[in-house]
Design an enzyme around this catalytic site. Structure first.
Site, PDB file in Angstrom:
ATOM      1  N   THR A 135      44.836  29.347  44.476  1.00 25.62           N
ATOM      2  CA  THR A 135      45.995  29.590  45.343  1.00 25.62           C
ATOM      3  C   THR A 135      45.547  29.504  46.806  1.00 25.62           C
ATOM      4  OG1 THR A 135      45.713  31.989  45.606  1.00 25.62           O
ATOM      5  CG2 THR A 135      46.845  31.228  43.610  1.00 25.62           C
ATOM      6  N   ARG A 136      46.449  29.830  47.723  1.00 24.50           N
ATOM      7  CA  ARG A 136      46.102  29.906  49.140  1.00 24.50           C
ATOM      8  C   ARG A 136      45.618  31.298  49.536  1.00 24.50           C
ATOM      9  NH1 ARG A 136      50.956  29.566  51.062  1.00 24.50           N
ATOM     10  NH2 ARG A 136      50.306  29.905  53.214  1.00 24.50           N
ATOM     11  N   LYS A 137      45.345  32.143  48.573  1.00 23.59           N
ATOM     12  CA  LYS A 137      44.826  33.486  48.858  1.00 23.59           C
ATOM     13  C   LYS A 137      43.320  33.402  49.070  1.00 23.59           C
ATOM     14  CE  LYS A 137      48.516  35.833  46.322  1.00 23.59           C
ATOM     15  NZ  LYS A 137      48.881  36.702  45.177  1.00 23.59           N
ATOM     16  N   THR A 138      42.964  32.732  50.158  1.00 19.72           N
ATOM     17  CA  THR A 138      41.564  32.503  50.486  1.00 19.72           C
ATOM     18  C   THR A 138      41.147  33.354  51.682  1.00 19.72           C
ATOM     19  OG1 THR A 138      42.267  30.614  51.825  1.00 19.72           O
ATOM     20  CG2 THR A 138      41.542  30.151  49.582  1.00 19.72           C
ATOM     21  N   THR A 268      39.646  33.332  44.243  1.00 21.15           N
ATOM     22  CA  THR A 268      39.132  33.311  45.610  1.00 21.15           C
ATOM     23  C   THR A 268      39.180  34.666  46.302  1.00 21.15           C
ATOM     24  OG1 THR A 268      41.315  32.498  46.323  1.00 21.15           O
ATOM     25  CG2 THR A 268      39.574  30.863  46.028  1.00 21.15           C
TER      26      THR A 268
END
Length: 285
Positions: A135-138, A268
């Site tokens: 996901t974009r949960k970086t 992530t």
């Protein structure tokens, strides 16, 4: 593996900014004990077993401090490594080795930790059609490294950033007024080659997404029973993605339902590091 052009174009600035974070004016400790330039070597040793990832970034960190530095190893990203193994030897100016050590190790540890966790999750999906996504949960300013680590670990990247695809979530739907309006507006605005993905939380929303012509329907935070009904309703008219409350223990259950994709932010945002040390630094002639 990240090639030289990719490194220079896409990630050098990230590494340089991280080095600047660690060296605001000078490395006082290193300059105190090493006032003159001198070549040296240090050994990279893994302290935990797992999947190796980030060797290019590790090497590039030292290269940015000392162009003549280099790293010798028989290993590559994606290799399974065991605790206590000598991964390789880095050569370069001792001041560069000392000043770059922490930054280089931080990248290597973080990326190897993500690759290791992704590998463990991917094994749960072996034999199923379901594809594991990130996901974009970086971590801020770590996305290119963390996304790369997911791929090395056997996962697949979801969209890289907001410019990379259309994903209409609950707040987009709220802004548009309804699922139907959100999809209609997205189709009118986005290039025709773009797929339209929309988030749903109930079976009623799933039906509205089907009727509106969504390409991908995200089944968000649904229990297994509701998700199974949603997949049956969709009946192949759109691709399906399970998202929310995805744990390693649930992966097989989710895959058995028959969703096309399962996205997991934990890859992530919650992966522990894989520990490494740079040891036995010695001057060389």
């Amino acid at each position: 593996m990240l090639n030289g052009v990719t490194m220079k174009v896409n990630v050098d600035d990230y590494i340089i900014n991280t080095l600047k974070e660690d060296i605001t004016s000078e490395d006082v400790s290193t300059n105190a004990v090493m006032p003159e330039d001198r070549k040296g070597r240090a050994e990279l040793i893994c302290k935990q077993s797992g999947i190796l990832c980030g060797l290019d970034v590790f090497t590039r960190t030292f290269k940015l401090l000392d162009e003549s530095s280099y790293f010798e190893t028989d290993y590559k990203d994606g290799d399974r490594i065991e605790k206590g193994t000598l991964i390789g030897v880095v050569y370069g100016d001792i001041k560069a080795l000392l000043s770059g050590e922490r930054t280089a190790l931080n990248y290597l540890q973080r990326m190897s930790g993500i690759a290791t966790m992704t590998s463990e999750y991917s094994k749960e999906l072996e034999g199923y059609k379901t594809v594991l996504l990130d996901t974009r949960k970086t971590t801020p300013n770590m996305r290119p490294f963390e996304k790369h680590a997911v791929k090395v670990g056997g996962g697949t990247n979801h969209r890289y950033n907001l410019s990379d695809g259309v994903l209409l979530k609950d707040n987009h739907i709220g802004a548009a007024g309804s699922i139907t309006n959100a999809i209609k507006m997205a189709k009118a605005y986005a290039p025709f080659v773009r797929k339209i993905e929309i988030e749903t939380e109930t079976l009623e929303q799933v039906q509205e997404a089907i009727d509106a012509g969504a390409d991908i329907i995200m089944l968000d935070n649904m229990d297994n029973e509701t998700m199974a009904k949603a997949v049956e309703m969709i009946g192949g008219r759109a691709e399906t993605e399970c998202s929310g409350n995805v744990t390693k223990e649930r992966l097989k259950e989710i895959a058995e339902i028959g969703v096309d994709f399962v996205s997991c932010g934990a890859l992530t945002h919650s992966a522990p590091i894989l520990d490494f040390s740079l040891k036995n630094l010695k001057p060389i002639e």
